[in-house]
Motif scaffolding. Structure first.
Motif, PDB file in Angstrom:
ATOM      1  N   THR A 124       0.845  -1.188   0.000  1.00 14.83           N
ATOM      2  CA  THR A 124       0.000   0.000   0.000  1.00 14.83           C
ATOM      3  C   THR A 124       0.885   1.245   0.000  1.00 14.83           C
ATOM      4  N   ASP A 125       0.309   2.384  -0.316  1.00 12.35           N
ATOM      5  CA  ASP A 125       1.090   3.627  -0.298  1.00 12.35           C
ATOM      6  C   ASP A 125       1.698   3.871   1.081  1.00 12.35           C
ATOM      7  N   GLU A 126       0.908   3.604   2.136  1.00 12.73           N
ATOM      8  CA  GLU A 126       1.415   3.835   3.483  1.00 12.73           C
ATOM      9  C   GLU A 126       2.598   2.922   3.798  1.00 12.73           C
TER      10      GLU A 126
ATOM     11  N   ILE B 270       4.634   1.423   1.658  1.00 16.74           N
ATOM     12  CA  ILE B 270       5.782   1.812   0.842  1.00 16.74           C
ATOM     13  C   ILE B 270       6.525   2.966   1.498  1.00 16.74           C
TER      14      ILE B 270
ATOM     15  N   VAL C 100       9.286   3.586  -5.195  1.00 17.77           N
ATOM     16  CA  VAL C 100       7.917   4.036  -4.919  1.00 17.77           C
ATOM     17  C   VAL C 100       6.984   3.805  -6.101  1.00 17.77           C
ATOM     18  N   PRO C 101       7.274   4.342  -7.300  1.00 21.55           N
ATOM     19  CA  PRO C 101       6.317   4.135  -8.397  1.00 21.55           C
ATOM     20  C   PRO C 101       6.174   2.684  -8.807  1.00 21.55           C
TER      21      PRO C 101
ATOM     22  N   HIS D 247       6.433  -0.054  -6.875  1.00 23.06           N
ATOM     23  CA  HIS D 247       5.617  -0.836  -5.965  1.00 23.06           C
ATOM     24  C   HIS D 247       4.165  -0.374  -5.932  1.00 23.06           C
ATOM     25  N   ARG D 248       3.933   0.860  -6.291  1.00 17.48           N
ATOM     26  CA  ARG D 248       2.542   1.268  -6.492  1.00 17.48           C
ATOM     27  C   ARG D 248       1.931   0.478  -7.637  1.00 17.48           C
TER      28      ARG D 248
ATOM     29  N   HIS E 221       1.381  -3.218  -6.606  1.00 16.41           N
ATOM     30  CA  HIS E 221       0.215  -3.350  -5.725  1.00 16.41           C
ATOM     31  C   HIS E 221      -1.072  -3.622  -6.509  1.00 16.41           C
ATOM     32  N   GLN E 222      -1.094  -3.240  -7.780  1.00 15.22           N
ATOM     33  CA  GLN E 222      -2.294  -3.408  -8.598  1.00 15.22           C
ATOM     34  C   GLN E 222      -2.370  -4.771  -9.279  1.00 15.22           C
TER      35      GLN E 222
END
Length: 316
Positions: free
Chosen positions: A195-197, A199, A233-234, A236-237, A240-241
């Motif tokens: 999740t963003d949090e 990460i 960051v980008p 793993h975002r 996540h999908q």
């Protein structure tokens, strides 16, 4: 590094969390197939079927795996093959670890299943060439595809993937659902965790390690860590999908301690991600490795062997 005992080498690698636990897929595979304020601490270290191999097969087994160097896109990759029948079992170690991670399990697995057992060193690890630039999961998948194709293994593959290799397994299986007949993910990176949090928490916890690598001498290990961190960051975002193909059965083994043994909140998130993954589609089984650190293949080899055997038996 290659002469270190496994325990010592693993403990050296694990503080570099981006390499071993949450290493990025720096170019995410495409998705065309289907709260505390505290920062997490860096991850802590962490009844079989009888073999029916022939006498000649047993002789090959006693001699150990044969190494095959395979060329792909300008670099060479080391694959290690123990002969056997289908399904072929492919073992993939976590970030910063090479095929030697599986050395104690390979002969036991070959004897128990009679299957062909394949381990390999991803680019930059073990006996495989280092590839400059960011680590790219598409390239990692292409390396594995090329290696298996050159070895003549193009169907009925069981993937056994630990830690970071879960990301390679996810992307490989999405790209090759007809090749993979099953998988065992061993305390593996799963899309649900990132999740963003989470990460942001991982980046905050590991920034000092990355900064130290940039300031220190350039080594293979530091270059891997820096390259992995650059697009964390980008990527793993995007990861996540992703989702696991519904047609491929998978067993998820989650360790009791998780990679975040010193951070109860993040450890629970890791366990919750494994449970959510297991519930998200058909043919998924969740197993907890009681008493184990993140190094489940080292701490609970009998459990890992048992789950691989079960998967192989259902696919035979």
């Amino acid at each position: 590094m290659k002469n270190m005992p496994l325990r010592r080498r693993t403990r050296w690698a694990l503080p570099a969390a981006l390499l071993v636990i949450t290493a990025a897929t720096l170019t995410a595979c495409s998705d065309d197939a289907a709260s505390s304020s505290a920062k997490p601490t860096a991850p802590a270290s962490t009844a079989s079927t009888a073999s029916t191999a022939s006498a000649s097969g047993a002789a090959k087994l006693s001699a150990g795996p044969a190494r095959r160097m395979i060329d792909n896109d300008g670099h060479r990759l080391a694959f290690h093959v123990t002969p056997g029948r289908l399904p072929a079992i492919v073992l993939d170690a976590g970030g910063g670890l090479d095929s030697s991670y599986w050395k104690d399990l390979v002969p036991r697995l070959a004897a128990a299943t009679g299957s062909e057992i394949i381990t390999y060193d991803r680019a930059g690890l073990g006996d495989s060439d280092e590839v400059p630039g960011p680590w790219d999961v598409k390239s990692a998948v292409d390396d594995l595809e090329t290696g298996l194709r050159e070895l003549g293994v193009t169907k009925d593959v069981i993937l056994v993937s630990h830690s970071q290799a879960g990301e390679v397994a996810t992307c490989f299986t999405r790209a090759n659902p007809d090749t993979v007949s099953g998988a065992v993910l061993v305390d593996a990176n799963l899309p649900e965790f990132f999740t963003d949090e989470e990460i942001a928490r991982v980046v905050a916890a590991t920034t000092p390690q990355v900064d130290a690598a940039k300031a220190g001498p350039s080594t293979k290990e530091s270059r891997q860590l820096i390259a992995t961190a650059e697009s964390y960051v980008p990527v793993h975002r995007a990861y996540h999908q992703l989702s696991w193909p519904d047609g491929v059965p998978v067993t998820v083994i989650v360790s009791e301690q998780t990679p975040f043994a010193q951070s109860p909140e993040d450890a629970q998130r890791w366990r919750d991600a494994a449970a959510a993954f297991a519930k998200a589609g058909p043919g998924r089984t969740l197993v907890t490795a009681d008493g184990s650190s993140h190094d489940v293949p080292v701490d609970r080899p009998d459990l890992v062997l048992h789950e691989i055997e079960k998967m192989a038996a259902t696919r035979s």
